[in-house]
Design a protein around this motif. Structure first.
Motif, PDB file in Angstrom:
ATOM      1  N   MET A 147     -40.623  69.833  51.635  1.00  0.00           N
ATOM      2  CA  MET A 147     -40.502  69.125  52.916  1.00  0.00           C
ATOM      3  C   MET A 147     -39.050  69.088  53.382  1.00  0.00           C
ATOM      4  O   MET A 147     -38.770  69.297  54.562  1.00  0.00           O
ATOM      5  N   SER A 148     -38.111  68.872  52.499  1.00  0.00           N
ATOM      6  CA  SER A 148     -36.695  68.908  52.888  1.00  0.00           C
ATOM      7  C   SER A 148     -36.307  70.308  53.353  1.00  0.00           C
ATOM      8  O   SER A 148     -35.542  70.460  54.307  1.00  0.00           O
TER       9      SER A 148
ATOM     10  N   SER B   7     -38.795  64.475  45.102  1.00  0.00           N
ATOM     11  CA  SER B   7     -38.949  64.263  43.661  1.00  0.00           C
ATOM     12  C   SER B   7     -39.633  65.457  43.000  1.00  0.00           C
ATOM     13  O   SER B   7     -39.681  65.535  41.777  1.00  0.00           O
ATOM     14  N   SER B   8     -40.146  66.358  43.809  1.00  0.00           N
ATOM     15  CA  SER B   8     -40.795  67.573  43.315  1.00  0.00           C
ATOM     16  C   SER B   8     -39.724  68.649  43.094  1.00  0.00           C
ATOM     17  O   SER B   8     -38.702  68.659  43.781  1.00  0.00           O
TER      18      SER B   8
ATOM     19  N   LEU C 270     -47.197  70.155  59.131  1.00  0.00           N
ATOM     20  CA  LEU C 270     -47.063  70.818  57.838  1.00  0.00           C
ATOM     21  C   LEU C 270     -47.054  69.783  56.725  1.00  0.00           C
ATOM     22  O   LEU C 270     -46.364  68.770  56.827  1.00  0.00           O
ATOM     23  N   THR C 271     -47.809  70.010  55.676  1.00  0.00           N
ATOM     24  CA  THR C 271     -47.787  69.160  54.499  1.00  0.00           C
ATOM     25  C   THR C 271     -47.075  69.911  53.393  1.00  0.00           C
ATOM     26  O   THR C 271     -47.334  71.091  53.168  1.00  0.00           O
ATOM     27  N   ALA C 272     -46.141  69.226  52.725  1.00  0.00           N
ATOM     28  CA  ALA C 272     -45.337  69.862  51.683  1.00  0.00           C
ATOM     29  C   ALA C 272     -44.901  68.800  50.679  1.00  0.00           C
ATOM     30  O   ALA C 272     -45.069  67.603  50.903  1.00  0.00           O
TER      31      ALA C 272
ATOM     32  N   LEU D 137     -46.795  64.245  48.275  1.00  0.00           N
ATOM     33  CA  LEU D 137     -46.849  65.074  49.476  1.00  0.00           C
ATOM     34  C   LEU D 137     -46.358  64.294  50.692  1.00  0.00           C
ATOM     35  O   LEU D 137     -46.514  63.077  50.773  1.00  0.00           O
ATOM     36  N   ARG D 138     -45.761  65.019  51.633  1.00  0.00           N
ATOM     37  CA  ARG D 138     -45.279  64.476  52.897  1.00  0.00           C
ATOM     38  C   ARG D 138     -45.809  65.359  54.021  1.00  0.00           C
ATOM     39  O   ARG D 138     -46.041  66.553  53.828  1.00  0.00           O
ATOM     40  N   THR D 139     -45.958  64.772  55.218  1.00  0.00           N
ATOM     41  CA  THR D 139     -46.435  65.523  56.376  1.00  0.00           C
ATOM     42  C   THR D 139     -45.416  65.444  57.493  1.00  0.00           C
ATOM     43  O   THR D 139     -44.951  64.352  57.841  1.00  0.00           O
TER      44      THR D 139
END
Length: 87
Positions: free
Chosen positions: A56-57, A50-51, A44-46, A36-38
């Motif tokens: 997030m991108s 690699s998912s 926003l966390t997404a 996860l990235r914020t």
């Protein structure tokens, strides 16, 4: 080297808890995110690149918010999408 985006990025409280996973994946019935990235503009966390769904991108592409940070326990690194720099 640090870009202006990284220098100026805030650190808002994440909008979801780590245990909740990627909110967009969960809403779609998926549980296969990797990390996860914020977003450091809006919180926003997404999921990461690699998912499978790379939320997030996608958020950066839609919003233009330039900097995100890792939301993984013990990680503090940040990434500027605009300048492709790690901070």
């Amino acid at each position: 080297m640090i870009c202006q985006h990284l220098k100026e990025s805030g650190d808002p409280a994440p909008l979801s808890a780590y245990e909740d996973g990627c909110p967009q994946c969960v809403a779609g019935g998926f549980d296969d995110w990797v990390h996860l990235r914020t977003c450091l503009t809006c919180g926003l966390t997404a999921c990461c690149d690699s998912s499978p769904r790379r939320h997030m991108s996608a958020h950066h592409a839609e919003s233009g918010h330039p900097v995100m940070r890792s939301f993984e326990p013990g990680e503090t690194w940040r990434w500027c999408f605009d300048d492709e720099l790690l901070g």
